[in-house]
Design a protein around this motif. Structure first.
Motif, short mmCIF file in Angstrom:
data_model
loop_
_atom_site.label_atom_id
_atom_site.label_comp_id
_atom_site.label_asym_id
_atom_site.label_seq_id
_atom_site.Cartn_x
_atom_site.Cartn_y
_atom_site.Cartn_z
N LYS A 1 71.52 34.96 46.39
CA LYS A 1 70.58 35.71 46.51
C LYS A 1 69.74 35.46 47.92
CE LYS A 1 68.87 33.17 43.47
NZ LYS A 1 69.80 32.76 42.66
N THR A 2 69.98 34.34 47.99
CA THR A 2 69.76 33.60 50.38
C THR A 2 70.26 34.35 50.96
OG1 THR A 2 68.13 31.97 48.88
CG2 THR A 2 68.59 31.60 51.35
N THR A 3 71.56 34.31 50.38
CA THR A 3 72.19 35.40 51.89
C THR A 3 71.80 36.53 51.71
OG1 THR A 3 74.07 33.87 51.31
CG2 THR A 3 74.66 35.31 52.24
N PHE B 1 60.70 32.70 52.99
CA PHE B 1 61.63 31.12 53.03
C PHE B 1 61.66 30.18 51.54
CE2 PHE B 1 61.81 32.87 57.49
CZ PHE B 1 63.10 33.24 58.15
N GLN B 2 62.95 30.72 51.46
CA GLN B 2 62.93 29.48 50.48
C GLN B 2 62.60 28.23 50.54
OE1 GLN B 2 66.67 29.39 48.27
NE2 GLN B 2 65.83 28.74 46.22
N SER B 3 62.83 27.57 51.38
CA SER B 3 62.28 25.99 52.03
C SER B 3 60.53 26.38 53.24
CB SER B 3 63.24 25.77 52.71
OG SER B 3 63.34 26.67 54.33
N ALA C 1 60.54 37.72 49.25
CA ALA C 1 60.80 36.44 48.89
C ALA C 1 61.17 36.40 48.12
CB ALA C 1 59.24 36.93 48.76
N ASP C 2 61.80 34.82 49.16
CA ASP C 2 62.49 33.75 48.25
C ASP C 2 62.14 32.66 47.32
OD1 ASP C 2 64.91 32.43 47.58
OD2 ASP C 2 65.71 32.70 50.20
N GLU C 3 61.95 33.37 46.32
CA GLU C 3 61.03 32.35 45.12
C GLU C 3 59.99 31.84 45.56
OE1 GLU C 3 63.31 29.95 42.99
OE2 GLU C 3 64.97 30.46 43.77
MG LIG Z 1 68.95 30.37 47.46
#
Ligand SMILES: [Mg+2]
Ligand SMILES: Nc1ncnc2c1ncn2[C@@H]1O[C@H](COP(=O)(O)OP(=O)(O)OP(=O)(O)O)[C@@H](O)[C@H]1O
Length: 227
Positions: A46-48, A91-93, A167-169
């Motif tokens: 998913k992030t990729t 970003f997720q982080s 938007a990642d989570e």
């Molecule tokens: Mg991810």
């Protein structure tokens, strides 16, 4: 903004380990104004996928087109410009600058846009208000809770009103009321600016907000992914 992926694959070659096929044969079109949720288990790509849609990484093969133009022919300048002017990324982080206060993190996209200093600060404070953090503008990331950092990252992604928000989570660290407020904000901005929103989520209420849901398994899209 219309973005089309065709036959996209992404292979990582980490160190001495075996290659990882993070994406295999992805065909996906994101229509202007579309709201899409990407679902699937941890590690499925998913992030990729988001990083390819956001022009942060290039596919190993396959085609990425924006408004009909193949991205691989873009100069690095045009690529960077498209990314920072037309795309917003949560970003997720979070990827916040650790030494900078919240408002300076948020105003960053405006530096590249050439916005005047005072105007940048004014808009950054307004963007922090929008995510409920008006009183935390001078806190550095270390002085913020996880959900507050997440909201700073959201404010930064939205400040230049991008045509495509990735938007990642984005609500992964938020309670359900704050999560609903953020979705309300996405809705308002998407409607004002006719922007598309693609978000990764594990939360069924967030997925329900999207009008289109695509599922991933082992680097592939599965289910009915027709627009
Ligand atoms: Mg991810
Ligand atoms: N830079 C990298 N180098 C090598 N392998 C990578 C790299 N980035 C991701 N991978 C691998 O690619 C696969 C897909 O990763 P990705 O981050 O896209 O998954 P994800 O669906 O976002 O997972 P999660 O839900 O846990 O965030 C994983 O198996 C991961 O280990």
């Amino acid at each position: 903004m219309l973005i089309q992926l065709q036959g996209v694959q992404k292979r990582y070659l980490p160190g001495r380990d075996a290659a990882v096929n993070a994406l295999l044969d992805i065909d996906l079109t994101v229509q202007p104004g579309e709201r899409m949720a990407v679902l699937g288990p941890s590690g499925c790509g998913k992030t990729t996928l988001l990083s390819i849609l956001g022009l942060l990484s290039r596919p190993t093969c396959g085609s990425v087109r924006i408004d009909g133009t193949e991205v691989s022919v873009f100069s690095s300048d045009r690529l960077a410009r498209t990314r920072r002017e037309r795309i917003g990324f949560v970003f997720q982080s979070y990827n916040l600058l650790p030494r900078e206060p919240a408002w300076r993190n948020v105003m960053f996209p405006l530096v590249f846009a050439g916005t005047q200093r005072r105007e940048r600060r004014r808009r950054a404070l307004a963007a922090l208000e929008e995510v409920g953090l008006g009183s935390r503008a001078n806190h550095t990331p270390a002085q913020l809770s996880g959900g507050e950092k997440q909201r700073v990252a959201i404010a930064r992604a939205l400040i230049h009103r991008p045509e495509l928000l990735l938007a990642d989570e984005p609500t992964g660290n938020l309670d359900s009321k704050t999560g609903r407020d953020i979705l309300g904000l996405f809705t308002r901005i998407a409607e004002q600016t006719k922007s598309s929103v693609v978000l990764v989520t594990h939360d069924s209420s967030v997925a329900a907000w999207a009008r289109r849901r695509v599922e991933m398994r082992d680097g592939r899209l599965c289910g009915n992914n027709a627009p």
